[in-house]
Write an enzyme that holds these catalytic residues in place. Structure first.
Site, PDB file in Angstrom:
ATOM      1  N   ASP A   1       9.335  50.022  40.009  1.00 47.36           N
ATOM      2  CA  ASP A   1      10.610  49.675  40.647  1.00 47.36           C
ATOM      3  C   ASP A   1      11.656  50.695  40.197  1.00 47.36           C
ATOM      4  OD1 ASP A   1      12.090  46.861  41.782  1.00 47.36           O
ATOM      5  OD2 ASP A   1      13.338  48.261  40.678  1.00 47.36           O
TER       6      ASP A   1
ATOM      7  N   ASP B   1      12.235  50.509  47.224  1.00 43.02           N
ATOM      8  CA  ASP B   1      12.196  51.066  45.854  1.00 43.02           C
ATOM      9  C   ASP B   1      11.111  50.461  44.975  1.00 43.02           C
ATOM     10  OD1 ASP B   1      13.294  48.570  45.078  1.00 43.02           O
ATOM     11  OD2 ASP B   1      14.461  49.536  43.497  1.00 43.02           O
ATOM     12  N   GLU B   2      10.132  49.840  45.594  1.00 44.13           N
ATOM     13  CA  GLU B   2       9.218  49.027  44.800  1.00 44.13           C
ATOM     14  C   GLU B   2       7.797  49.070  45.360  1.00 44.13           C
ATOM     15  OE1 GLU B   2       9.536  44.354  43.933  1.00 44.13           O
ATOM     16  OE2 GLU B   2      11.398  45.412  44.290  1.00 44.13           O
TER      17      GLU B   2
HETATM   18  N1  DCP Z   1      19.784  45.743  47.621  1.00 44.30           N
HETATM   19  C1  DCP Z   1      20.763  45.288  48.504  1.00 44.30           C
HETATM   20  N2  DCP Z   1      21.230  43.998  48.416  1.00 44.30           N
HETATM   21  C2  DCP Z   1      20.755  43.155  47.456  1.00 44.30           C
HETATM   22  C3  DCP Z   1      19.765  43.592  46.559  1.00 44.30           C
HETATM   23  C4  DCP Z   1      19.305  44.915  46.671  1.00 44.30           C
HETATM   24  O1  DCP Z   1      21.194  46.051  49.375  1.00 44.30           O
HETATM   25  N3  DCP Z   1      21.237  41.911  47.362  1.00 44.30           N
HETATM   26  C5  DCP Z   1      19.330  47.142  47.728  1.00 44.30           C
HETATM   27  C6  DCP Z   1      20.118  48.032  46.803  1.00 44.30           C
HETATM   28  C7  DCP Z   1      19.201  48.298  45.656  1.00 44.30           C
HETATM   29  C8  DCP Z   1      17.845  48.218  46.290  1.00 44.30           C
HETATM   30  O2  DCP Z   1      17.969  47.260  47.340  1.00 44.30           O
HETATM   31  O3  DCP Z   1      19.445  49.563  45.059  1.00 44.30           O
HETATM   32  C9  DCP Z   1      16.767  47.790  45.324  1.00 44.30           C
HETATM   33  O4  DCP Z   1      17.066  46.505  44.810  1.00 44.30           O
HETATM   34  P1  DCP Z   1      16.677  46.055  43.356  1.00 44.30           P
HETATM   35  O5  DCP Z   1      16.715  44.587  43.336  1.00 44.30           O
HETATM   36  O6  DCP Z   1      15.416  46.721  42.932  1.00 44.30           O
HETATM   37  O7  DCP Z   1      17.896  46.550  42.438  1.00 44.30           O
HETATM   38  P2  DCP Z   1      18.301  47.991  41.930  1.00 44.30           P
HETATM   39  O8  DCP Z   1      17.226  49.006  42.175  1.00 44.30           O
HETATM   40  O9  DCP Z   1      19.614  48.344  42.511  1.00 44.30           O
HETATM   41  O10 DCP Z   1      18.511  47.757  40.386  1.00 44.30           O
HETATM   42  P3  DCP Z   1      17.420  47.514  39.234  1.00 44.30           P
HETATM   43  O11 DCP Z   1      17.562  48.648  38.296  1.00 44.30           O
HETATM   44  O12 DCP Z   1      17.807  46.218  38.614  1.00 44.30           O
HETATM   45  O13 DCP Z   1      16.077  47.457  39.905  1.00 44.30           O
HETATM   46 CA    CA Z   2      15.106  48.566  41.668  1.00 44.53          CA
HETATM   47 CA    CA Z   3      13.311  46.427  43.864  1.00 48.63          CA
END
Ligand code: DCP
Ligand code: CA
Ligand code: CA
Length: 344
Positions: A9, A107-108
């Site tokens: 991730d 991203d996963e």
């Molecule tokens: N995303 C979004 N709205 C949300 C959750 C996520 O648009 N409510 C988008 C933005 C994030 C991406 O999806 O960058 C990936 O979500 P993640 O939950 O993996 O969170 P992040 O990658 O941002 O942070 P982390 O480092 O906690 O994985």
């Molecule tokens: Ca992420």
């Molecule tokens: Ca994710």
């Protein structure tokens, strides 16, 4: 052979991409999402970097709240087309590491390492190499979790964020889970968690005190899954892209709307995107599901199942629009979101 699963991730994905593209913002709180309009903006935070999280900013909170928490943060719009391109580059790298690769979001992804590594030590080397290659080629950090199944691999990666690598071996699973919050189990959302907290169950270790029967009584069939998950058991397979069982898209409106023109226009876009994904993944559909969420946050879906799987775009368009029309006729509340999902 004992299964070994890797979950990768990306760290603060959208915000990290922005950080990479705009080195002048490095060291500052960065928030990606709707326009804050000096605190009057509508819409939500997509994500933010870890510095911004120190102010209490999180994915999904109103952008106006993020503004109040940290007005000096750098606020950036969601440049989704660009993040998709970056995601494709990343996934091209990820896919090379196992023929069994399931991409779950931009991203996963999960990789099945069972046939590739005989030991967790070997799995760890694969993970380090993968992280290193992504960093060298894309200048982005990711976190990896490894475990005997998808559930454990994913929880491990969440626990190791950011830029981490965590291995949980089979004999460590139960100890690893016990102190964690019940919401770490996918499927236990805020509603389920509330019910459990009301009877004094907060940690996964405490969840183990409930019998399978009790959990079934409380939550139905999925209660059985909770019972197993609390013990680290998860039978979900890593399903490579080409075998994925459903595809779809959804759109949240900038502002809740009743305007049929706007709704159908957005829906047309979703139809086209979904069809593109269908062709790309060599996918056929049997069931068409249309989802809508109204301004009161109620979500409903309508579906149509065909007699035989199809790949016919005109048929898809016709049937999906019929379902949407039915929604619009039976419901007079403004819409927040529409979506389309195709199942095989
Ligand atoms: N995303 C979004 N709205 C949300 C959750 C996520 O648009 N409510 C988008 C933005 C994030 C991406 O999806 O960058 C990936 O979500 P993640 O939950 O993996 O969170 P992040 O990658 O941002 O942070 P982390 O480092 O906690 O994985
Ligand atoms: Ca992420
Ligand atoms: Ca994710």
């Amino acid at each position: 052979m004992k299964k070994i699963v890797l979950h990768i991730d990306m760290d603060y994905f959208f915000a990290q991409v922005e950080e990479r593209e705009n080195p002048q913002f490095r060291g500052k709180p960065i928030v990606v999402g709707a326009d804050p309009k000096k605190g009057k903006g509508r819409g939500v935070v997509s994500t933010c970097n870890y510095l911004a999280r120190k102010y209490g900013i999180r994915s999904g909170i109103p952008i106006s709240k993020a503004w109040r928490l940290c007005p000096e943060a750098i606020f950036l719009p969601v440049n989704i087309e660009f993040y998709k391109k970056v995601s494709e580059n990343i996934m091209e790298i990820v896919k090379k590491y196992s023929p069994k690769c399931e991409i779950v979001s931009l991203d996963e992804a999960y990789l099945e390492l069972t046939d590739l590594s005989k030991t967790y030590k070997e799995a760890k080397e694969i993970a380090s190499q993968l992280k290193k290659e992504i960093f060298e080629k894309e200048k982005l950090t990711a976190t990896v979790g490894i475990g005997p199944n998808k559930l454990i691999a994913k929880i491990a990666s969440q626990r190791a964020k950011p830029n981490g690598l965590l291995i949980v071996k089979p004999n460590e699973v139960e100890k690893f889970l016990e102190p964690l919050d019940i919401e770490m189990i996918s499927g236990i959302g805020p509603k389920t968690a509330k019910k459990l907290r009301e009877i004094g169950i907060n940690k996964i270790g405490e969840l183990k005190k409930l019998s399978k029967e009790k959990l079934k009584e409380m939550f139905g069939k999925v209660g059985e899954y909770f019972w197993e998950a609390a013990r680290g058991i998860d039978r979900e397979e890593v399903i490579p892209e080409r075998e994925r069982k459903s595809i779809g898209r959804q759109i949240t409106f900038e502002e809740d709307t009743k305007n049929p023109e706007l709704i159908f226009e957005a829906f047309e876009e979703i139809l086209n995107e979904t069809y593109e994904a269908l062709v790309e993944n060599n996918f056929s559909f049997k069931t068409i599901v249309v989802v809508r969420r109204t301004s009161d946050f109620r979500t409903k879906q309508l579906s149509k199942t065909l007699k035989e799987p199809s790949r016919n775009f005109l048929l898809l368009k016709k049937e999906a629009k019929k379902l949407l029309l039915k929604f619009l006729l039976e419901n007079k509340k403004p819409l927040r979101l529409v979506g389309l999902r195709l199942k095989f």
